[in-house]
Write an enzyme that holds these catalytic residues in place. Structure first.
Site, PDB file in Angstrom:
ATOM      1  N   ASP A  16       0.907  -1.137  -5.232  1.00 54.12           N
ATOM      2  CA  ASP A  16      -0.242  -1.519  -4.412  1.00 54.12           C
ATOM      3  C   ASP A  16       0.321  -1.605  -2.570  1.00 54.12           C
ATOM      4  O   ASP A  16       1.578  -1.807  -2.583  1.00 54.12           O
ATOM      5  CB  ASP A  16      -0.888  -2.592  -4.562  1.00 54.12           C
ATOM      6  CG  ASP A  16      -1.676  -3.254  -3.664  1.00 54.12           C
ATOM      7  OD1 ASP A  16      -2.754  -2.591  -2.956  1.00 54.12           O
ATOM      8  OD2 ASP A  16      -1.719  -4.441  -3.214  1.00 54.12           O
ATOM      9  N   ASP A  18      -1.139  -3.358   0.452  1.00 53.40           N
ATOM     10  CA  ASP A  18      -1.340  -4.604   1.161  1.00 53.40           C
ATOM     11  C   ASP A  18      -0.981  -5.887   0.453  1.00 53.40           C
ATOM     12  O   ASP A  18      -1.539  -5.934  -0.598  1.00 53.40           O
ATOM     13  CB  ASP A  18      -2.692  -4.867   2.117  1.00 53.40           C
ATOM     14  CG  ASP A  18      -3.023  -3.712   2.822  1.00 53.40           C
ATOM     15  OD1 ASP A  18      -2.117  -3.138   3.596  1.00 53.40           O
ATOM     16  OD2 ASP A  18      -4.225  -3.060   2.731  1.00 53.40           O
ATOM     17  N   LYS A 111      -9.578   1.131  -6.791  1.00 54.33           N
ATOM     18  CA  LYS A 111      -9.320   0.259  -7.760  1.00 54.33           C
ATOM     19  C   LYS A 111     -10.171  -0.985  -7.984  1.00 54.33           C
ATOM     20  O   LYS A 111     -10.836  -1.171  -6.922  1.00 54.33           O
ATOM     21  CB  LYS A 111      -7.756  -0.381  -7.498  1.00 54.33           C
ATOM     22  CG  LYS A 111      -6.775   0.673  -7.447  1.00 54.33           C
ATOM     23  CD  LYS A 111      -5.210  -0.130  -7.083  1.00 54.33           C
ATOM     24  CE  LYS A 111      -5.404  -0.298  -5.594  1.00 54.33           C
ATOM     25  NZ  LYS A 111      -4.264  -1.123  -4.996  1.00 54.33           N
TER      26      LYS A 111
HETATM   27 MG   LIG Z   1      -2.922  -5.769  -2.105  1.00 55.31          MG
END
Ligand SMILES: [Mg+2]
Length: 186
Positions: A16, A18, A111
């Site tokens: 992922d 962020d 997601k």
């Molecule tokens: Mg994230």
């Protein structure tokens, strides 16, 4: 939680963005390169991890595009900064997958839906989901990984959240550095 995990080049790494690679902005999006600040030791940790794993890909929801807050070109500029920082540390990102759509659109590519992972497997047929690790800082990331039978790694210190979701989380670390240290004894 499990204790051992032996990774080699037959394994793939899904990251992922962020909150894992760059510092997550509270209630705000990363809209331009200046907003993109690497988490502590992220570039170096990704460099270490990319020596260990086969394919290394980023899977990131970016509904800031769907909201009209930034363009695909803005996102491209942010990712150029990210990739050059990682490459300067000796690491690599083989491909970045992002979903620009709004949450409300219920995209198959956002997601926790599995679309981005299936795209990655199409691009990199060596990817086997049961030999993949999904690293994320939200429970949604953990759901994404678990439904594909990946090993899941949660990044964060929220003990209560982690224990409440223990079925979705195989390992938890405070950052990518701690995860890399766990796999590669420092
Ligand atoms: Mg994230």
């Amino acid at each position: 939680m499990q204790n051992s995990l032996s990774i080699d080049k037959s394994w793939s790494l899904f990251l992922d963005r962020d909150g894992v690679i760059n510092v997550r902005k509270l209630d705000a999006y990363v809209l331009k390169p200046a907003d993109f600040i690497f988490c502590e030791e992220a570039e170096n940790s990704i460099s270490r991890l990319s020596q260990l794993f086969g394919p290394v890909v980023v899977v990131t929801n970016q509904q800031g595009i769907g909201k009209g807050l930034m363009s695909e070109d803005d996102l491209q500029a942010i990712h150029t900064k990210m990739v050059s920082g990682i490459e300067a540390a000796g690491g690599r990102i083989d491909k970045i997958y992002y979903c620009p759509e709004l949450k409300e659109a219920h995209s198959f590519f956002r997601k926790p839906a599995p679309g981005m992972a299936l795209k990655a497997k199409k691009d990199f047929p060596v990817i086997q989901f049961k030999k993949s690790v999904m690293v994320g800082d939200t429970i949604s990331d953990m759901r994404f990984g678990k439904q594909l039978k990946m090993v899941t790694v949660f990044i964060g210190d929220e003990k209560e959240l982690i224990s409440k979701n223990h079925k979705l989380i195989d390992y938890a670390f405070s950052g990518l550095k701690e995860f890399a240290d766990f796999l590669i004894r420092p």
